[in-house]
Design an enzyme around this catalytic site. Structure first.
Site, PDB file in Angstrom:
ATOM      1  N   GLY A  71       0.797  -1.296  -0.052  1.00  0.00           N
ATOM      2  CA  GLY A  71       0.075  -0.063  -0.117  1.00  0.00           C
ATOM      3  C   GLY A  71       0.696   1.301   0.116  1.00  0.00           C
ATOM      4  O   GLY A  71       0.849   2.050  -0.918  1.00  0.00           O
TER       5      GLY A  71
ATOM      6  N   ASN B 231      -5.321   3.917   7.483  1.00  0.00           N
ATOM      7  CA  ASN B 231      -5.014   2.596   7.879  1.00  0.00           C
ATOM      8  C   ASN B 231      -5.955   2.268   9.231  1.00  0.00           C
ATOM      9  O   ASN B 231      -6.188   3.190   9.874  1.00  0.00           O
ATOM     10  CB  ASN B 231      -3.502   2.371   8.104  1.00  0.00           C
ATOM     11  N   ARG B 232      -6.381   1.019   9.144  1.00  0.00           N
ATOM     12  CA  ARG B 232      -6.880   0.599  10.219  1.00  0.00           C
ATOM     13  C   ARG B 232      -6.308   1.001  11.822  1.00  0.00           C
ATOM     14  O   ARG B 232      -6.998   1.690  12.500  1.00  0.00           O
ATOM     15  CB  ARG B 232      -7.382  -0.849  10.470  1.00  0.00           C
TER      16      ARG B 232
ATOM     17  N   SER C 127       0.269  -7.114  -9.706  1.00  0.00           N
ATOM     18  CA  SER C 127       1.477  -7.956  -9.395  1.00  0.00           C
ATOM     19  C   SER C 127       2.722  -7.162  -9.619  1.00  0.00           C
ATOM     20  O   SER C 127       2.739  -6.143 -10.207  1.00  0.00           O
ATOM     21  CB  SER C 127       1.244  -9.023 -10.240  1.00  0.00           C
TER      22      SER C 127
ATOM     23  N   GLU D 238       2.773 -18.532 -12.824  1.00  0.00           N
ATOM     24  CA  GLU D 238       3.645 -18.175 -11.925  1.00  0.00           C
ATOM     25  C   GLU D 238       4.236 -19.597 -11.013  1.00  0.00           C
ATOM     26  O   GLU D 238       5.503 -19.773 -11.336  1.00  0.00           O
ATOM     27  CB  GLU D 238       3.545 -17.191 -10.992  1.00  0.00           C
TER      28      GLU D 238
ATOM     29  N   GLY E 139       5.365  -7.463  -6.839  1.00  0.00           N
ATOM     30  CA  GLY E 139       5.698  -7.272  -5.406  1.00  0.00           C
ATOM     31  C   GLY E 139       5.988  -5.807  -5.141  1.00  0.00           C
ATOM     32  O   GLY E 139       5.317  -4.944  -5.567  1.00  0.00           O
TER      33      GLY E 139
ATOM     34  N   LYS F 255      -5.520 -12.300 -12.371  1.00  0.00           N
ATOM     35  CA  LYS F 255      -4.698 -12.336 -11.509  1.00  0.00           C
ATOM     36  C   LYS F 255      -4.370 -13.672 -10.884  1.00  0.00           C
ATOM     37  O   LYS F 255      -3.287 -14.158 -10.551  1.00  0.00           O
ATOM     38  CB  LYS F 255      -4.770 -11.311 -10.292  1.00  0.00           C
TER      39      LYS F 255
ATOM     40  N   ALA G   3      -6.833  -9.911   2.367  1.00  0.00           N
ATOM     41  CA  ALA G   3      -8.386 -10.557   1.545  1.00  0.00           C
ATOM     42  C   ALA G   3      -8.970 -11.064   2.501  1.00  0.00           C
ATOM     43  O   ALA G   3      -8.463 -11.595   3.685  1.00  0.00           O
ATOM     44  CB  ALA G   3      -7.502 -11.334   0.476  1.00  0.00           C
TER      45      ALA G   3
ATOM     46  N   HIS H  58      -2.554 -15.564 -13.390  1.00  0.00           N
ATOM     47  CA  HIS H  58      -1.223 -15.280 -13.292  1.00  0.00           C
ATOM     48  C   HIS H  58      -0.513 -15.905 -12.392  1.00  0.00           C
ATOM     49  O   HIS H  58       0.491 -16.687 -12.578  1.00  0.00           O
ATOM     50  CB  HIS H  58      -1.227 -13.823 -13.173  1.00  0.00           C
ATOM     51  N   ASN H  59      -1.118 -16.249 -11.107  1.00  0.00           N
ATOM     52  CA  ASN H  59      -0.309 -16.862 -10.013  1.00  0.00           C
ATOM     53  C   ASN H  59      -0.080 -17.997 -10.358  1.00  0.00           C
ATOM     54  O   ASN H  59       0.891 -18.749 -10.152  1.00  0.00           O
ATOM     55  CB  ASN H  59      -0.966 -16.356  -8.792  1.00  0.00           C
TER      56      ASN H  59
ATOM     57  N   LYS I 228       0.141 -19.599  -0.811  1.00  0.00           N
ATOM     58  CA  LYS I 228      -0.908 -18.712  -0.613  1.00  0.00           C
ATOM     59  C   LYS I 228      -2.155 -18.939  -0.800  1.00  0.00           C
ATOM     60  O   LYS I 228      -3.005 -18.523  -0.377  1.00  0.00           O
ATOM     61  CB  LYS I 228      -0.424 -17.077  -0.988  1.00  0.00           C
TER      62      LYS I 228
HETATM   63  P1  2AM Z   1      -3.316  -2.689  10.242  1.00  0.00           P
HETATM   64  O1  2AM Z   1      -2.007  -2.103  10.031  1.00  0.00           O
HETATM   65  O2  2AM Z   1      -4.155  -2.147  11.129  1.00  0.00           O
HETATM   66  O3  2AM Z   1      -2.842  -4.071  10.891  1.00  0.00           O
HETATM   67  C1  2AM Z   1      -2.231  -5.612   5.797  1.00  0.00           C
HETATM   68  O4  2AM Z   1      -1.957  -6.458   6.494  1.00  0.00           O
HETATM   69  C2  2AM Z   1      -3.013  -4.263   5.791  1.00  0.00           C
HETATM   70  O5  2AM Z   1      -4.327  -4.948   5.998  1.00  0.00           O
HETATM   71  C3  2AM Z   1      -2.592  -3.456   7.126  1.00  0.00           C
HETATM   72  O6  2AM Z   1      -3.082  -2.117   6.527  1.00  0.00           O
HETATM   73  C4  2AM Z   1      -3.582  -3.904   8.060  1.00  0.00           C
HETATM   74  O7  2AM Z   1      -4.006  -3.025   9.003  1.00  0.00           O
HETATM   75  C5  2AM Z   1      -5.135  -4.350   7.262  1.00  0.00           C
HETATM   76  N1  2AM Z   1      -5.738  -5.187   7.840  1.00  0.00           N
HETATM   77  C6  2AM Z   1      -5.574  -6.441   8.278  1.00  0.00           C
HETATM   78  N2  2AM Z   1      -6.458  -7.295   8.935  1.00  0.00           N
HETATM   79  C7  2AM Z   1      -7.427  -6.246   8.888  1.00  0.00           C
HETATM   80  C8  2AM Z   1      -8.913  -6.118   9.242  1.00  0.00           C
HETATM   81  N3  2AM Z   1      -9.590  -7.103  10.066  1.00  0.00           N
HETATM   82  N4  2AM Z   1      -9.410  -5.013   9.189  1.00  0.00           N
HETATM   83  C9  2AM Z   1      -9.016  -3.889   8.675  1.00  0.00           C
HETATM   84  N5  2AM Z   1      -7.621  -3.988   8.192  1.00  0.00           N
HETATM   85  C10 2AM Z   1      -6.786  -4.946   8.402  1.00  0.00           C
END
Ligand code: 2AM
Length: 416
Positions: free
Chosen positions: A15, A33-34, A129, A190, A131, A183, A77, A186-187, A260
């Site tokens: 990100g 960010n969370r 993709s 890969e 990285g 995608k 995800a 693609h993986n 993964k």
């Molecule tokens: P964080 O920094 O608050 O942990 C990669 O892990 C990204 O996904 C990070 O920005 C992380 O936020 C976010 N993330 C992971 N799990 C999450 C969740 N359940 N809710 C919101 N953001 C999440």
């Protein structure tokens, strides 16, 4: 004040790097960010001296966006994506755009597209993709979903994507989960490419008795041929790399591979679609086999092969046979991958641009290669091409390689 062109949620490395890339291309990005403290950390460090701004809350972030609002997520995800969508929807208006750039399963993307369509929000699921480096300096981007969103995100996406010549490795893929589907394939491809490289290494090492330095030289030479690709290039570098004691590091790495999930999803999707994507399937199973190491050790004590390999032919010739076998196998793998894409398009009623997909993979991503340029040309010549092996170029390549390929497979089987 509405000043930001796009918001990006999720400040892990991918990100952050995408934000910095967008900033380099003149777009004003609002980061969120969370764990909100990471926004300030990012602004004070990596983003210092840039035009990047931050959101103190989701509400604050949304208030800083130009309309139609564009919000891209790069979060884990699964449920994290749904959680953010649920929080965002009440803050957005009809015509605003949510983009998921994570490694989401395409069926989730299709579900989210449909649910948000009912609310008037345009949802885009994009494969990303390349990285960390790709994200920073030019990824391959594979967006799909609500097509009305494309004119509003095209400039940003094509601006930050990798370029081959002047052409961006990013174009609209198709409806619903098509971007994440492409995608996923693609993986899978890969995984297949990596398995083929491992098998070539195995043959050179255990059949021909070559050292890592010798194999590194061979890979570097191969990278000047039809096999010219990122994965062959880094294989040469990896084989050359020495541990602090001067011995090749690669030999010290435990030979068990995890996964993964996207390779497995490709194989599952192939079974569902009834498409013989055998090479990717084998690559996924090879990882499974590698991970049951204890059992392999146990079995090797009671189930010996035909004895130590004794190769008596011309080594240099055999290396060239191996190269051609790898190339022919790669052609088969990509043929199978495109067969799966074609079948998925039929099944889900997507219109996929196969030449465009080859171009999206041509640069930026992990499977980037000269070879994808040949695939693009095949679809440019005939956009209705039913199967890559029926294209004149690839037919010719297979015919050129097949004797070597058969020699390698039979030798490998005989010698165990
Ligand atoms: P964080 O920094 O608050 O942990 C990669 O892990 C990204 O996904 C990070 O920005 C992380 O936020 C976010 N993330 C992971 N799990 C999450 C969740 N359940 N809710 C919101 N953001 C999440």
């Amino acid at each position: 004040m509405a000043e930001a062109d796009i918001a990006l949620i999720g400040l892990a490395v991918m990100g952050q790097n995408l934000i910095l890339n967008m900033n380099d291309h003149g777009f004003v990005v609002c980061a969120f960010n969370r764990t909100v403290s990471k926004v300030d950390d990012f602004l004070a460090n990596e983003a210092k001296g840039t035009k990047i701004i931050g959101g103190k809350s989701l509400e604050d972030m949304v208030s800083k966006l130009k309309k139609p609002r564009r919000v891209m997520m790069l979060v884990k995800a699964g449920s994290a994506v749904d959680a953010f969508i649920d929080k965002l929807v009440p803050l957005l208006e009809k015509g605003d755009i949510i983009i998921d750039g994570g490694n989401s399963e395409y069926l989730d993307t299709t579900r989210r597209c449909k649910a948000l369509q009912e609310k008037g929000i345009l949802f885009v699921g994009s494969g990303v993709s390349g990285g960390e480096d790709g994200a920073r300096y030019g990824p391959s981007l594979m967006p799909g979903g609500a097509k009305e969103a494309w004119p509003h995100v095209k400039d940003i996406f094509q601006g930050i994507a990798a370029k081959v010549g002047n052409e961006p490795c990013c174009d609209w893929v198709g409806d619903e989960g098509a971007g994440h589907y492409v995608k996923m394939v693609h993986n899978g491809i890969e995984y297949g490419d990596m398995q083929l490289i491992c098998e070539a290494y195995h043959l050179m090492k255990d059949l021909l008795g070559m050292s890592c330095d010798e194999m590194a030289e061979v890979m570097a030479e191969w990278n000047k041929t039809e096999l010219d690709s990122f994965l062959i290039e880094i294989s040469a570098d990896i084989l050359k790399f020495k541990d602090t004691d001067g011995s090749p590091l690669v030999e010290k790495i435990r030979d068990t591979a995890g996964q993964k999930g996207t390779g497995k999803w490709t194989a599952i999707s192939a079974l569902d679609a009834g498409m013989p994507v055998t090479l990717i399937g084998e690559a996924v199973f090879a990882r499974c086999l590698s991970s049951i190491k204890d059992l392999r050790i146990e079995a090797s004590k009671v189930l010996p092969g035909p004895g130590p390999a004794k190769f008596e032919g011309d080594k240099k010739e055999m290396v060239e046979h191996i190269r051609k076998a790898l190339y022919a196998s790669k052609i088969v793998s990509y043929t199978q991958g495109f067969m799966l894409l074609r079948e998925a398009a039929k099944q889900f009623n997507w219109t996929l641009n196969y030449g465009g997909i080859a171009l999206m993979w041509r640069g930026g991503c992990i499977i980037r290669s000269r070879f994808l340029g040949n695939i693009k040309e095949a679809f440019d010549k005939n956009s209705e091409l039913s199967n890559l092996l029926l294209d004149d170029f690839f037919k010719g390549e297979i015919l050129k390689c097949q004797d070597s390929w058969r020699k390698v497979v039979s030798q490998a089987a005989l010698i165990g």
